[in-house]
Write an enzyme that holds these catalytic residues in place. Structure first.
Site, PDB file in Angstrom:
ATOM      1  N   LYS A 101       0.839  -1.193   0.000  1.00 48.08           N
ATOM      2  CA  LYS A 101       0.000   0.000   0.000  1.00 48.08           C
ATOM      3  C   LYS A 101       0.878   1.248   0.000  1.00 48.08           C
ATOM      4  CE  LYS A 101      -3.951  -1.800   2.656  1.00 48.08           C
ATOM      5  NZ  LYS A 101      -4.975  -1.608   1.618  1.00 48.08           N
ATOM      6  N   ASP A 134      -2.864  -7.528  -1.744  1.00 48.69           N
ATOM      7  CA  ASP A 134      -3.596  -6.594  -0.879  1.00 48.69           C
ATOM      8  C   ASP A 134      -5.082  -6.970  -0.767  1.00 48.69           C
ATOM      9  OD1 ASP A 134      -3.969  -4.496   0.833  1.00 48.69           O
ATOM     10  OD2 ASP A 134      -3.926  -2.935  -0.736  1.00 48.69           O
ATOM     11  N   GLU A 153      -6.351  -9.435   0.670  1.00 54.93           N
ATOM     12  CA  GLU A 153      -6.033 -10.557   1.561  1.00 54.93           C
ATOM     13  C   GLU A 153      -7.193 -10.953   2.462  1.00 54.93           C
ATOM     14  OE1 GLU A 153      -5.584  -7.505   2.324  1.00 54.93           O
ATOM     15  OE2 GLU A 153      -6.295  -7.470   4.395  1.00 54.93           O
ATOM     16  N   ARG A 200     -10.337 -11.447   1.949  1.00 55.33           N
ATOM     17  CA  ARG A 200     -11.206 -12.510   1.403  1.00 55.33           C
ATOM     18  C   ARG A 200     -10.526 -13.871   1.475  1.00 55.33           C
ATOM     19  NH1 ARG A 200     -11.530  -9.229  -4.115  1.00 55.33           N
ATOM     20  NH2 ARG A 200     -11.168  -7.573  -2.596  1.00 55.33           N
TER      21      ARG A 200
HETATM   22  N1  BES Z   1      -8.169  -3.659   4.371  1.00 57.27           N
HETATM   23  C1  BES Z   1      -8.333  -3.233   3.028  1.00 57.27           C
HETATM   24  C2  BES Z   1      -9.631  -2.454   2.793  1.00 57.27           C
HETATM   25  C3  BES Z   1      -9.756  -1.128   3.482  1.00 57.27           C
HETATM   26  C4  BES Z   1      -9.438   0.032   2.816  1.00 57.27           C
HETATM   27  C5  BES Z   1     -10.260  -1.037   4.768  1.00 57.27           C
HETATM   28  C6  BES Z   1      -9.586   1.252   3.438  1.00 57.27           C
HETATM   29  C7  BES Z   1     -10.411   0.180   5.394  1.00 57.27           C
HETATM   30  C8  BES Z   1     -10.085   1.323   4.719  1.00 57.27           C
HETATM   31  C9  BES Z   1      -8.335  -4.446   2.094  1.00 57.27           C
HETATM   32  O1  BES Z   1      -7.554  -5.504   2.505  1.00 57.27           O
HETATM   33  C10 BES Z   1      -7.795  -3.996   0.786  1.00 57.27           C
HETATM   34  O2  BES Z   1      -6.662  -3.623   0.741  1.00 57.27           O
HETATM   35  N2  BES Z   1      -8.618  -4.039  -0.244  1.00 57.27           N
HETATM   36  C11 BES Z   1      -8.226  -3.620  -1.538  1.00 57.27           C
HETATM   37  C12 BES Z   1      -8.624  -4.690  -2.527  1.00 57.27           C
HETATM   38  C13 BES Z   1      -8.076  -4.452  -3.906  1.00 57.27           C
HETATM   39  C14 BES Z   1      -6.597  -4.702  -3.925  1.00 57.27           C
HETATM   40  C15 BES Z   1      -8.797  -5.380  -4.852  1.00 57.27           C
HETATM   41  C16 BES Z   1      -8.956  -2.323  -1.847  1.00 57.27           C
HETATM   42  O3  BES Z   1     -10.133  -2.216  -1.524  1.00 57.27           O
HETATM   43  O4  BES Z   1      -8.312  -1.414  -2.354  1.00 57.27           O
HETATM   44 ZN    ZN Z   2      -7.232  -5.687   4.527  1.00 55.06          ZN
HETATM   45 MN    MN Z   3      -5.545  -5.334   1.863  1.00 59.58          MN
END
Ligand code: BES
Ligand code: ZN
Ligand code: MN
Length: 486
Positions: free
Chosen positions: A265, A335, A337, A339
Site C-alpha cells: 500500500k 492486498d 487478503e 477474502r
Molecule cells: N483492508 C483493506 C480495505 C480497506 C481500505 C479497509 C480502506 C479500510 C479502509 C483491504 O484488505 C484492501 O486492501 N482491499 C483492496 C482490494 C483491492 C486490492 C482489490 C482495496 O479495496 O483497495
Molecule cells: Zn485488509
Molecule cells: Mn488489503
C-alpha cells in the site's frame, strides 16, 4: 477511563443534577427545591430552552449545578443514547451526577428503558483510548464515576445491566481496534480472546500447525510474509443448553496489520490498517455481550487472525493457493487478503459446526468505503429475510446498513484463467466482487450475509456515541440480531 456505575434511586445527594424535558415546561417533583425551580424557569426563558432533542439549559449556584436536557417528543432509544453521549461531555468533570426521569405519559419508553438508553449512550460517548499517555495531567481526564437515576414512576433498573454489558463489549472491541499492531499480534490477540472463558464462552485457538493440518492454505498464504504466526480463534456461546445446533455462525476478518503485502500500500494513512481486524473484534465482542447478558442463543464465532506483510517469504502476485474447500485461487493482488482469510474461515465454520446461517463482517474493500463514505456499511446477502433483519437491526442501533447486489453478473468477473477463482476482479465494483469471492465459499442452502465495514470502522470527527478513533461498528447490530434470535 473506568466504567461508570449506574443505579436507580429514590433520591440522590449528587450536586450535579439533570432533568429531562420534552418541551419548555419541566417537571421535577421534589428533585430540586422551590428556589432552584424558580431559577431554572428563568434560565429556560433566558437560554431559550425549547426541549428539542440535544438542547440544554442550566443554572449553577456554585454548589449545585442543574441541567435541563431536551429529549424532544417521543424520543427513540437511539435518540436517548445520543442524548446520553452529549450529556456525558457536559457532566464528566463531576464525580457523580443524578438524572431525574419525570413521568411523561406521552413517552413511548418506560423509565427503565430511558435509563438504559441514557446509560448506554454515556458509556459509549465516554469511551477514551488513553492508556499510552504518560504525561497528561491527571485532572485532564474525566472524573465521572457514578450516575443515579431518580424516577417518578416504578423502575427497578433491570435493563441497566444489559446496557452495561453491551457497553462493556463495545468498549472492549474499541480497545482491541485502537491497539497498535506491534502490541496486538495474532498471538497476543488470541491469548486475549482466550481469557473470555471466564464468562462461560468456550474458546479454542488453532495455531499454525493446526491451521496447516486443516488445509487452510489460503489463510496461511496471507500470513507467510510475517514473522508473527497466524491464529484462528473459535468462540462458542451456548445459551440454549437443550439444543445441540448453533442458531448462527459469525465470522470476522482479523488482519492485525494490512501493509498490502508484496502489493504494498502507499504510505499515506497506512497506519489506519492496524484497524483491519475490526470485523474480528466485533464478532468477539458480540459473543462477549451475549455471554454477559446470558442470551438464550447458540452462537459460534470464527476469527482469522493474521498479519499481512511483505518479505522474502511472502506470497507473490501470481501465486496459486489451495483453499480448505479444495478450490484453487490465483492471488492476483496480495492486498486483497481479507477474502483469503475469510474464505477459509467460512468453509471451516460450515464444515466443523454445520451452521445454516452465517454473518461475516470485515473491513474488506476501499471500494465500499468510496461508495458509502462514513455513513453506511455495505450489506450483501443471499437471503432476503436475513438481509431485511439486519437492516432493521441497523435502524434500531444507528449502525446503518445498505444492501448491494451479489449475483452471477458480477461473479463471473472473478473467474481465473489459471485457477478456479482469482482474488480480484477489475477495479470497478470492487466491494461487490469481493462479496462474490466470499460467496464461493458458502455451501448450498446456507443463509449468508456479509457486512463490509471499511470506512465506518473509524471516526475521524467524533460523534456523541463514538469519540475519534475506532467505532467497533457492528457490535450493536449483531447484539440486536442475537436478541432477535433468542
Ligand atoms: N483492508 C483493506 C480495505 C480497506 C481500505 C479497509 C480502506 C479500510 C479502509 C483491504 O484488505 C484492501 O486492501 N482491499 C483492496 C482490494 C483491492 C486490492 C482489490 C482495496 O479495496 O483497495
Ligand atoms: Zn485488509
Ligand atoms: Mn488489503
Amino acid at each position: 477511563m473506568s466504567e461508570l456505575t449506574f443505579s436507580i434511586q429514590n433520591k440522590s445527594s449528587a450536586d450535579t443534577k439533570v432533568i429531562l424535558a420534552s418541551g419548555s415546561a419541566f417537571n421535577a417533583g421534589k428533585f430540586i427545591n422551590t428556589d432552584e425551580t424558580t431559577a431554572l424557569k428563568n434560565a429556560v426563558r433566558k437560554q431559550k430552552f425549547d426541549g428539542k432533542a440535544g438542547s440544554f439549559a442550566e443554572i449553577n449556584n456554585g454548589k449545585t449545578r442543574i441541567i435541563l436536557a431536551g429529549t424532544g417528543s417521543k424520543p427513540s432509544a437511539l435518540d436517548l443514547q445520543i442524548l446520553g453521549g452529549k450529556l456525558y461531555k457536559k457532566i464528566s468533570a463531576a464525580e457523580n451526577a443524578a438524572i431525574y426521569l419525570p413521568a411523561d405519559k406521552k413517552n413511548s419508553l418506560s423509565a427503565d428503558e430511558t435509563a438504559a438508553a441514557l446509560a448506554l449512550g454515556m458509556e459509549l460517548g465516554g469511551y477514551r483510548f488513553d492508556k499510552y499517555f504518560t504525561k497528561k495531567p491527571a485532572d485532564s481526564f474525566p472524573k465521572l464515576e457514578k450516575v443515579d437515576f431518580v424516577s417518578e414512576t416504578r423502575a427497578d433498573g433491570s435493563l441497566l445491566a444489559d446496557a452495561g454489558a453491551l457497553a462493556n463489549a463495545v468498549r472492549y472491541a474499541r480497545d482491541l481496534c485502537n491497539e497498535p499492531a506491534n502490541n496486538l499480534t495474532p498471538e497476543i490477540y488470541a491469548a486475549d480472546i482466550e481469557r473470555l472463558d471466564y464468562l462461560g464462552i468456550d474458546v479454542t485457538v488453532l495455531n499454525e500447525d493446526k491451521i496447516h493440518d486443516l488445509g487452510m492454505d489460503m489463510l496461511l498464504s496471507v500470513a507467510k510474509g510475517s514473522v508473527n504466526a497466524p491464529r484462528v480463534a473459535v468462540l462458542q456461546w451456548k445459551g440454549r443448553k437443550d439444543q445441540k445446533e448453533f442458531d448462527i455462525g459469525l465470522v470476522g476478518k482479523g488482519v492485525t496489520f494490512d501493509s498490502g503485502g508484496i502489493s504494498l500500500k502507499p504510505a499515506a494513512n497506512m497506519g489506519d490498517m492496524k484497524g483491519d481486524m475490526t470485523g474480528s473484534a466485533v464478532v468477539v465482542a458480540a459473543i462477549k455481550a451475549a455471554a454477559l447478558q446470558k442470551l438464550p442463543v447458540n452462537v459460534v464465532g470464527v476469527v482469522g487472525l493474521v498479519e499481512n506483510m511483505p518479505s522474502g517469504s511472502a506470497t507473490r502476485p501470481g501465486d496459486i493457493v489451495r483453499s480448505m474447500s479444495g478450490q484453487t485461487v490465483e492471488v492476483v493482488n496480495t492486498d486483497a487478503e481479507g477474502r483469503l482469510v475469510l474464505g477459509d474461515c467460512l468453509w471451516y465454520i460450515q464444515e466443523k459446526f454445520g451452521v445454516k446461517t452465517i454473518v461475516d463482517i470485515a473491513t474488506l474493500t476501499g471500494s465500499t468505503m468510496m461508495t458509502f463514505g462514513f455513513e453506511y456499511a455495505g450489506l450483501f446477502a443471499n437471503d432476503d429475510k436475513l438481509a431485511a433483519r439486519l437492516i432493521e437491526c441497523g435502524e434500531i442501533t444507528g449502525e446503518k446498513l445498505w444492501r448491494l447486489p451479489v449475483n452471477a453478473d458480477y461473479d463471473k468477473l472473478i473467474d481465473s484463467d489459471v485457477a478456479d477463482i482469482k482474488n480480484t476482479g477489475p477495479r470497478l465494483a470492487g466491494g461487490i466482487t469481493a462479496a462474490c469471492f466470499l460467496q464461493r465459499f458458502i455451501k448450498n442452502g446456507v443463509k449468508w450475509a456479509h457486512l463490509d465495514i471499511a470506512g465506518v470502522d473509524k471516526d475521524d470527527k467524533g460523534h456523541p456515541l463514538t469519540p475519534k478513533g475506532a467505532t467497533a461498528f457492528g457490535v450493536r447490530v449483531l447484539d440486536t440480531l442475537l436478541k432477535k434470535l433468542a
